[in-house]
Scaffold this active site. Structure first.
Site: not given
Ligand code: COA
Length: 260
Positions: A65, A114, A134
């Site tokens: 992300a 993901e 993360e």
């Protein structure tokens, strides 16, 4: 400028989605997520497309992300909404009638892994590296990683990757059951395309039913999954393609599926 390129080859039943933001290693910002959802819609609307190959432009599949966007999230509610947005797009891919082959050409980290986990099959280039880093940023995976990784490779192994944030090479991903195949770098896309065409040549109703029976059952107890399987079996067995496939076998010839 569009960051998700869609190439449809309707005559062969396959399409390719390429995430194209190479200057940020294809990091997923809101625009890329929106475009991914839109691209999936376009492909689902094309009745001839049955299999999609998803890959990244340049040296990464997707490096996560977009960290700048995460850093700018103004509130707990906004962060939760961002997580929900990514989960929604990836859920759509997982639940799609399209069979997806993830052609993982480089880094698949965080949201990139993901995304890969939401696809049906994962082909990794030998040089690919995957992980959920993360935790090193003070956050956790939020686009389905904590759930899908544990379901795919087991709780203990998933916890190790989520808690350490460690990146692993393709060969280790294969040992863990995270990769379906590991392929020499230069052959990745050709292999993915070949597999896509092989799958697109199957009886279309059987292909969708096979995906839905597995995917639909995995989150339920066995009895529910078996009921789903029987329902799909009944539906597919009633098709002209099922008659064709079984008759072709009995007559020792190749089947000719028509999609009916
Ligand atoms: N979000 C935003 N930008 C990202 C990004 C991400 N997830 N991953 C990479 N980028 C950007 C970098 O900031 C850099 O931009 P710049 O050229 O403007 O400085 C560019 O992509 C190239 O990345 P760079 O770090 O210079 O490449 P590298 O080969 O040295 O390292 C990685 C590659 C993948 C190891 C490194 O980019 C990385 O650790 N990325 C973040 C991975 C991550 O934590 N993902 C989970 C996010 S929740």
């Amino acid at each position: 400028m569009s960051m998700v390129e869609v190439a449809i080859q309707s005559d062969r039943g396959v399409a390719r989605l390429t995430i194209t933001r190479p200057e940020a290693l294809n990091a997923l910002n809101r625009q890329v997520l929106d475009e991914l959802a839109e691209a999936l819609g376009t492909l689902e609307d094309d009745a001839d497309t049955r299999v999609v190959v998803v890959t990244g432009a340049g040296r990464a599949f997707v490096a996560g992300a977009d960290i700048a966007e995460i850093a700018g999230l103004p509130s707990r509610a906004a962060a939760e909404a961002f997580s929900r947005q990514g989960q929604g797009v990836f859920d759509r891919l997982a639940a799609s009638r399209l069979v997806s082959i993830m052609a993982i050409n480089g880094y698949a980290l965080g949201g990139g892994l993901e995304l890969a986990l939401a696809g049906d099959l994962r082909l990794l280039a030998e040089s690919a590296r995957v992980g959920l880093p993360e935790i090193g940023l003070g956050i956790i995976p939020g686009f389905g990683g904590t759930q899908r990784l544990a379901r795919l490779i087991g709780e203990g192994r998933a916890l190790e990757l989520v808690l350490t944030g460690r990146q692993i090479p393709a060969a280790e991903a294969w040992r863990l059951g995270l990769a379906n195949q590991v392929i020499p770098d230069g052959d990745l896309l050709a292999s993915a395309d070949r597999l896509a065409e092989e799958l697109a040549a199957k009886a279309p109703a059987a292909l969708v039913a096979a995906k839905r029976a597995v995917r639909g059952g995995i989150d339920h107890e066995l009895a529910t999954g078996l009921a789903g399987e029987a329902a799909w079996f009944g539906r597919v067995a009633a098709t002209a393609d099922a008659r064709e496939g079984t008759e072709a076998f009995l007559n020792k010839r190749a089947p000719h599926f028509t999609g009916r």
